[in-house]
Design a protein around this motif. Structure first.
Motif, short mmCIF file in Angstrom:
data_model
loop_
_atom_site.label_atom_id
_atom_site.label_comp_id
_atom_site.label_asym_id
_atom_site.label_seq_id
_atom_site.Cartn_x
_atom_site.Cartn_y
_atom_site.Cartn_z
N ALA A 1 4.07 -2.51 3.80
CA ALA A 1 4.95 -2.22 2.58
C ALA A 1 5.25 -3.46 1.68
O ALA A 1 5.19 -3.14 0.28
N ARG B 1 4.23 -3.19 -2.30
CA ARG B 1 4.99 -3.74 -3.24
C ARG B 1 4.22 -4.83 -4.12
O ARG B 1 4.67 -4.95 -5.33
N ASP C 1 10.85 2.27 2.58
CA ASP C 1 9.72 2.12 1.74
C ASP C 1 8.78 3.10 1.39
O ASP C 1 7.91 3.22 1.01
#
Length: 329
Positions: free
Chosen positions: A101, A105, A124
């Motif tokens: 995640a 991101r 997430d």
């Protein structure tokens, strides 16, 4: 001569452009590790899709780190794919959900990213377009339901898990504990529903079959009165010869059902183990279907078509009584 040279140069440029254009259509499936036979079924599904879509502008690519224990290696594979101009979409089975995640991101991919087999954590989920695979919490529920049928009075149990941060495995463990204990949010069974997790458990295999078998052997030796051992994934059974040796030491208990073994997945060696009485229940996922359906889902995402945020592929519940007919789609 100049005209010929120009024509050749132009042809080379067109060929390069055509090749580049053709490369812009890779659909990548990134698994936890290429050493895991479960994921080889995903690969077979991916290759079947390729065989049935030879005229397509897309091609399914199966990849991942060499070892299922290499979480950083999987991150690097995904990071590299995100730099390739030929990759049009990616389906990932994250070994370490928070770590993956963080990468997504930070990179904010412009191409569609979905998860397969294992999902990101609930916080997430917005980082991926959809999840294709097992309802892992339900899988854990099924583990527990079958164990309760085998052992209605409860007892002692050891859960064998995979990577500490694998969301799919943790969801199965949660479903197992909640159902055995009869209440939500149990972090460790300590008498709820009549079940207690023994000292030293859960054990974590890091997706390594040899370690999984050693853990089972050690647990059986140290706990001769153990009621149940639960393979939340099929790791030990992925090394059939070692698994036979480990279960040989408790075959009398398995036959009498003094000790119950409930395990995840239904690959051929696992079904042979079930039929031979080396487990009592196998709750199977459908990895071939995951690999076969993922490319089509990725194309829908690329084309902007509506795709459900979660697509479940179903479970197969196999016991010694229905072992010859329990495998579904």
């Amino acid at each position: 001569m100049k005209i010929t040279t120009l024509l050749l140069a132009g042809a080379a440029t067109l060929a390069f452009a055509s090749a580049a254009l053709a490369q812009d259509k890779t659909l990548a499936i990134v698994v936890k590790g290429l050493d895991n036979p479960f994921f080889e079924q995903v690969n077979l599904g991916c290759q079947k899709w390729n065989a049935e879509n030879k005229g397509s502008e897309y091609k399914c690519l199966y990849t991942g780190p060499a070892s299922s224990a290499d979480e950083a290696g999987q991150i690097q594979v995904v990071d590299d794919l995100l730099t390739r101009p030929d990759v049009a979409a990616i389906a990932i089975s994250p070994s370490n959900a928070p770590l993956m995640a963080r990468l997504l991101r930070d990179r904010a991919p412009k191409i569609p990213v979905m998860t397969i087999d294992a999902d990101l954590g609930a916080d997430d989920a917005a980082l991926r377009k959809t999840y294709l695979g097992t309802d892992n919490y339900l899988m854990g529920v099924k583990f527990a339901e079958h164990l309760k049928a085998l052992k209605p009075d409860g007892g002692t149990v050891c859960l064998q898990l995979g990577n500490v941060a694998a969301d799919n495995i943790n969801q199965r463990a949660a479903g197992t504990r909640d159902t055995l204990g009869g209440e939500k949010g149990i972090e460790r069974l300590a008498g709820q529903g009549g079940w207690t997790e023994i000292a030293g458990c859960p054990v974590f295999t890091n997706d390594q079959a040899d370690l999984a078998n050693q853990q089972m052997a050690d647990t059986f030796t140290a706990n001769p009165d153990l009621t149940a051992f639960m393979l939340i994934g099929g790791w030990a059974q992925f090394a059939p010869q070692a698994y036979v040796q480990v279960t040989d030491q408790v075959m009398d208990k398995l036959k009498s059902k003094t000790l119950a073994i409930v395990a995840g997945d239904t690959l051929p060696p696992q079904m042979e183990a079930l039929k031979a009485g080396r487990s009592h229940v196998q709750v199977g996922q459908r990895p071939f279907e995951m690999g076969y359906r993922a490319p089509s889902v990725m194309i829908d995402l690329i084309d902007g078509k509506p795709v459900d945020p979660i697509i479940y592929t179903g479970l197969d519940e196999c016991t010694q009584d229905n072992a010859d007919s329990c495998i579904g789609g």
